[in-house]
Design an enzyme around this catalytic site. Structure first.
Site, mmCIF file in Angstrom:
data_model
loop_
_atom_site.group_PDB
_atom_site.id
_atom_site.type_symbol
_atom_site.label_atom_id
_atom_site.label_comp_id
_atom_site.label_asym_id
_atom_site.label_seq_id
_atom_site.Cartn_x
_atom_site.Cartn_y
_atom_site.Cartn_z
ATOM 1 N N LYS A 276 0.846 -1.187 0.000
ATOM 2 C CA LYS A 276 0.000 0.000 0.000
ATOM 3 C C LYS A 276 0.886 1.244 0.000
ATOM 4 O O LYS A 276 1.821 1.342 0.785
ATOM 5 C CB LYS A 276 -0.902 0.012 1.231
ATOM 6 N N ARG A 351 -9.651 -12.444 1.714
ATOM 7 C CA ARG A 351 -10.434 -13.562 1.167
ATOM 8 C C ARG A 351 -9.663 -14.872 1.262
ATOM 9 O O ARG A 351 -10.273 -15.937 1.347
ATOM 10 C CB ARG A 351 -10.835 -13.260 -0.269
#
Length: 518
Positions: A276, A351
C-alpha cells in the site's frame, strides 16, 4: 470491560424528581409538544424564552426541579418522512449523552417524546441506549493508559418506558459491541495476532463459550495453507505470528439453528508485496473489524445464553507483513478445500484467510442442524463505494432462498444497524475463473476494488469456490446457506478508518436475528 448499565424506570414523575438517584434527564423528542410530561415541558419552554437554540440543537439547561439539576433537550428532527429512521434518535442520543457527561453527570435518564405510529421506531429507546454507549466508549489504549473511571465516568443509563424492556438482552448486545470495538480499534502491537487471541481468551473466561487457539506453525501451514501464506512474512517475528481462534457456543435444549461464522482478523495490512502506498496504510490496524464483530456477537451469545442456538466461529488473526518471505502474485497455493488458488494481488489477502476458515466451518455444517454460514470482513472498498455506511450482505442461492440478507436488513433498520442485500451473478464467478490448467481459481484482479465492476460481489464468488461451498448450491444434495458480510463501509463511524470509532456492525443486526429474547 465496564460499560453503562441499563436500568428501566416505569414511573416518570419519581424518576425525574430532584431526590431521585438520576443526576441528569435527557429528553429526545421531535419538539416540545411531543413530550408527554407537563413538568418537563414547562422547564423547556421557560428556558426557550431566553435561549433561541432550544428546539434547534442539543442544549443543556440548569433545572433545579429535575433530577441532578441537569436537563438536556435533544431535538431528533423529523420522523415522518420516508427517509427518516431510528438513527435520528440515535444521533440525538449520542450528542446528548456526551453533553451530560461533560456537565458531570454519571447516571443520566433517557426520556423519549411521542413517536410516529410505525414499526420503524418500536425499539427507539433501546437504540438510544446503544447509541449512547457507542458515543461514550473510549479506546482500549486510552483506558489502559489513563484512569478509566475518569474518561468513562457514566455508570448507569436510565430508560423511561411504560412497557417492559429486556435489559439483560440489551446489555448482552452492548457487551459484544464493546468487545468488537476494543478488538477492532486497538493499535497493531497491542492487538497483534497473539494479543488478539489472548484478549478473546480473557473475554470468554468462565463463560458459556469454549475457546481454542491454534498457534502451532506446522498445523497452520497444513490445515490453513492460504491463511499461512498471508502470514508467511510475519512468522519469524514471535509477537506477529498468526493465530486461529475457534469459539463454540451451544444453547440449552434442542438446537434449532446452527450459525457458523468466519472472521477476517488482519491485525495490520501492509498490502504485502503489493505494498500500500500514498498513505493508504494508515488505519489498516482496523482490518480486523470482521473478526472483532464475530467475537463480539459470540460474547453477546455467551452473556444472554439463548436456547436452541448453536454457534461456531473461526477467526483468523494474521498480520499481512512485507519481507523476504512474503507471498507474491502468481503463486499457486492449494486451499484447505484442495482448490488451487492463483494469487492475483497480495493486498487481496482477507479472502484467502476467510476461504480456509470457511472450509473448516463447511465441514462442521455437514452434520449441523439448520446451518447458516457467514464470513464477516472489512473486505472491499467497493462495498463502501456502492453502499456508503451500510453493511453489504452478499448471498448465495440457498441464503437468498432463506431470505437471510433481507431479514438481517429489516431487523438492522429497526435496531439502527442497517444494511443492503446483494446477490451473486454469473459475472462474479467468471471474474475469478482459471486462465489455464495450472490453477482452479484466481484470487483477484490487480486493480482497486472500488473501481472494479462488481468489486464487492466477485470476492464472495471466490470464497464459495475456494472454500468448497460451491459444492453446496441449491441444486446439490445438501444446500448450505452462505452470506458474505462486507463491513468496509459500516465498520467505523464516518468512514475514517484511522481515527473514527469502530461501529461494531453488524453485531446488533445478528443479535436481533439470531439471539431471540427470552
Amino acid at each position: 470491560m465496564a460499560f453503562p448499565q441499563a436500568k428501566v424506570e416505569h414511573d416518570l414523575l419519581c424518576a425525574i424528581s430532584p431526590d431521585s438517584t438520576w443526576d441528569a434527564v435527557i429528553v429526545l423528542a421531535s419538539d416540545v409538544n411531543s413530550i408527554d410530561n407537563p413538568k418537563l415541558v414547562q422547564q423547556i419552554m421557560q428556558h426557550q424564552k431566553v435561549d433561541a437554540r432550544i428546539g434547534r440543537e442539543t442544549v443543556l439547561m440548569v433545572s433545579p426541579d429535575v433530577a441532578g439539576g441537569r436537563l438536556v433537550f435533544a431535538p431528533v428532527g423529523s420522523l415522518q418522512r420516508d427517509m427518516d429512521d431510528v438513527r435520528r434518535i440515535a444521533d440525538a442520543a449520542k450528542q446528548a449523552v456526551l453533553m451530560a457527561r461533560e456537565a458531570g453527570a454519571m447516571n443520566p435518564l433517557l426520556v423519549l417524546g411521542a413517536l410516529p405510529d410505525s414499526s420503524a421506531f418500536v425499539h427507539a429507546l433501546e437504540v438510544a441506549y446503544l447509541a449512547a454507549c457507542q458515543a461514550l466508549w473510549q479506546p482500549l489504549e486510552a483506558r489502559e493508559a489513563l484512569n478509566e473511571s475518569e474518561i468513562e465516568p457514566i455508570k448507569t443509563i436510565g430508560l423511561y418506558s411504560a412497557s417492559p424492556v429486556d435489559c439483560d438482552w440489551l446489555m448482552a448486545v452492548e457487551a459484544g459491541r464493546r468487545l468488537a470495538r476494543d478488538l477492532c480499534g486497538t493499535e497493531p502491537e497491542r492487538m497483534s495476532p497473539p494479543q488478539f487471541a489472548e484478549y478473546c481468551q480473557l473475554a470468554f473466561a468462565d463463560s458459556a463459550v469454549k475457546v481454542a487457539v491454534i498457534s502451532d506453525d506446522a498445523i497452520l501451514r497444513r490445515d490453513y495453507p492460504l491463511l499461512h501464506a498471508v502470514a508467511r512474512a510475519s512468522t519469524h517475528v514471535e509477537r506477529h505470528q498468526p493465530r486461529v481462534i475457534r469459539l463454540e457456543y451451544t444453547g440449552q435444549g434442542a438446537i434449532e439453528n446452527t450459525l457458523l461464522l468466519a472472521g477476517k482478523g488482519i491485525t495490520f495490512d501492509t498490502g504485502g508485496a503489493d505494498l500500500k502506498t500514498d498513505g493508504h496504510m494508515a488505519g489498516m490496524s482496523r482490518d480486523k473489524g470482521g473478526a472483532a464483530a464475530v467475537a463480539g456477537f459470540m460474547l453477546s451469545l455467551a452473556k444472554y445464553q439463548p436456547k436452541g442456538v448453536k454457534a461456531i466461529a473461526e477467526i483468523g488473526a494474521v498480520r499481512n507483513s512485507i519481507g523476504s518471505d512474503a507471498f507474491v502474485a502468481d503463486e499457486i497455493i492449494p486451499s484447505h478445500a484442495g482448490v488451487r488458488v492463483r494469487i492475483g494481488n497480495t493486498d487481496a489477502e482477507g479472502r484467502l484467510v476467510l476461504a480456509d476458515l470457511l472450509s473448516h466451518l463447511r465441514e462442521d455444517a455437514l452434520h449441523a442442524v439448520s446451518p447458516s454460514l457467514f464470513s464477516v470482513a472489512t473486505l472491499t472498498g467497493h462495498a463502501a463505494r456502492a453502499y456508503g455506511p451500510y453493511t453489504a450482505y452478499v448471498e448465495n442461492g440457498a441464503a437468498r432462498q432463506a431470505d437471510c440478507g433481507n431479514k438481517l436488513c429489516e431487523l438492522g433498520d429497526l435496531w439502527g444497524d442497517p444494511g443492503e442485500t446483494s446477490r451473486l451473478r454469473r459475472e462474479d464467478y467468471d471474474f475469478v475463473r482459471p486462465r489455464s490448467k495450472a490453477d482452479d481459481i484466481l484470487s483477484s484482479n490487480n486493480g482497486p476494488s472500488a473501481v472494479t465492476a462488481r468489486g464487492h460481489q466477485f470476492p464472495a464468488a471466490f470464497l464459495c469456490i475456494a472454500s468448497g461451498l460451491d459444492k453446496h448450491e441449491l441444486s446439490s444434495e445438501l444446500p448450505l446457506p452462505y452470506t458474505h458480510v462486507d463491513i468496509a463501509g459500516s465498520g467505523v463511524e464516518g468512514g475514517d478508518w484511522q481515527h473514527s470509532k469502530p461501529s461494531a456492525a453488524p453485531v446488533t443486526a445478528l443479535a436481533a436475528r439470531y439471539m431471540p429474547k427470552g
